[in-house]
Design a protein around this motif. Structure first.
Motif, PDB file in Angstrom:
ATOM      1  N   SER A 260      -0.626  11.467 -18.064  1.00 23.75           N
ATOM      2  CA  SER A 260       0.629  11.460 -17.809  1.00 23.75           C
ATOM      3  C   SER A 260       1.387  11.051 -19.192  1.00 23.75           C
ATOM      4  O   SER A 260       2.523  11.324 -19.288  1.00 23.75           O
TER       5      SER A 260
ATOM      6  N   ASN B 171       1.831  13.939 -21.439  1.00 24.34           N
ATOM      7  CA  ASN B 171       2.529  15.293 -20.395  1.00 24.34           C
ATOM      8  C   ASN B 171       3.628  15.744 -21.446  1.00 24.34           C
ATOM      9  O   ASN B 171       4.569  14.762 -21.649  1.00 24.34           O
TER      10      ASN B 171
ATOM     11  N   SER C 142       3.514  14.176  -9.586  1.00 20.69           N
ATOM     12  CA  SER C 142       2.365  14.103 -10.549  1.00 20.69           C
ATOM     13  C   SER C 142       1.793  12.681  -9.598  1.00 20.69           C
ATOM     14  O   SER C 142       0.666  12.188 -10.118  1.00 20.69           O
TER      15      SER C 142
ATOM     16  N   ASN D 280      -3.455  14.024  -7.253  1.00 22.64           N
ATOM     17  CA  ASN D 280      -4.077  14.956  -8.112  1.00 22.64           C
ATOM     18  C   ASN D 280      -5.315  15.543  -7.487  1.00 22.64           C
ATOM     19  O   ASN D 280      -6.102  14.376  -7.078  1.00 22.64           O
TER      20      ASN D 280
END
Length: 278
Positions: free
Chosen positions: A208, A211, A149, A152
């Motif tokens: 995040s 998530n 992650s 992006n």
């Protein structure tokens, strides 16, 4: 006068719609806040009571003092969300600046590849991500949550568009003063990109922090759970502790609200910057 009256009624209609939307958005949050101070029996009774009949702090005491892993889940979520946000700010900004300002072989190819990535749903990459992390022995680990992650494509594109509109005169003046490309990026470009960086910070952190899909796939040790995954453990096959879920959800919401409140002023600067450039 007719024109002024027309704009006036348009404003009234706009504020009415926005107020209605705000009310229907805030009411569920206020109900959850109220439910966090209710007993399980009162929540399960089905009575439409907005305020607690028997106000109690036992739900918060339970999750902080009796649930041994709640603070660990909070710590895990904080470490992962902050790490992911910082890495995104660094790499997305560098990639966006390179695509906007630097001439290198294959620049158009990489730009269109990033655009193609934007069209791929995240769910499609879930199994390949799992297999790659398994081959690195990164399942159930911080790096397994952070590394996939840390960049992006959406925010690479956003930063690229921001830097495309960045005044070149400032960079040319810095070059005359002897700054290198990296020096220009670090000392000139990044400080003036605070509005875009702030917007990126809010969206990346909240993405995040909230998530659930990736943790549920690669995390299997309860000590490594993040808060969204940990909250799911309060739901059982025969009974769900909604009082604990509501209390934990309120704690879960606070960091996101704090991040948004702190960086909100930069959104206004972003609008001013964009509007003043024309």
């Amino acid at each position: 006068m007719k024109k002024i009256s027309h704009h006036f009624w348009l404003k009234i209609l706009l504020y009415t719609v926005l107020t209605f939307y705000a009310v229907i958005t805030v009411i569920p949050f206020l109900w959850a806040l109220s439910a966090s101070f209710k007993t399980l029996s009162e929540i399960a009774s089905g009575e439409p009571t907005f305020f607690p009949k028997n106000f109690t702090l036992d739900n918060y005491k339970q999750i902080f003092l009796q649930e041994p892993l709640f603070l660990r889940w909070l710590f895990n979520s904080t470490v992962i969300a902050i790490s992911v946000t910082l890495l995104n700010l660094i790499f997305n900004s560098m990639a966006g600046y390179a695509l906007a300002r630097l001439n290198f072989p294959g620049r158009r190819f990489w730009f269109f590849l990033i655009l193609a990535v934007l069209a791929v749903p995240a769910q499609i990459t879930l199994i390949p991500t799992f297999l790659i992390l398994k081959s690195f022995n990164w399942l159930n680990s911080y790096q397994g949550m952070i590394v996939p992650s840390m960049v992006n494509a959406t925010f690479i594109f956003m930063m690229r568009q921001f830097f495309m509109n960045f005044p070149k005169e400032l960079e040319e003046a810095a070059q005359l003063d002897g700054l290198t490309t990296f020096g220009i990026f670090r000392r000139i470009v990044l400080p003036l990109a605070k509005p875009a960086l702030a917007a990126q910070t809010v969206f990346v952190f909240m993405g995040s922090w909230n998530n659930f899909l990736l943790p549920v796939v690669i995390l299997f040790d309860p000590e490594m759970f993040t808060l969204p995954l940990g909250l799911n453990t309060f739901k059982g096959q025969y009974i769900s502790y909604w009082n604990y879920i509501m209390a934990a959800s309120m704690v879960f919401t606070l960091p996101a609200l704090a991040i948004y409140a702190f960086f909100n002023r930069y959104f206004i600067e972003s609008v001013t910057f964009t509007g003043g450039k024309g």
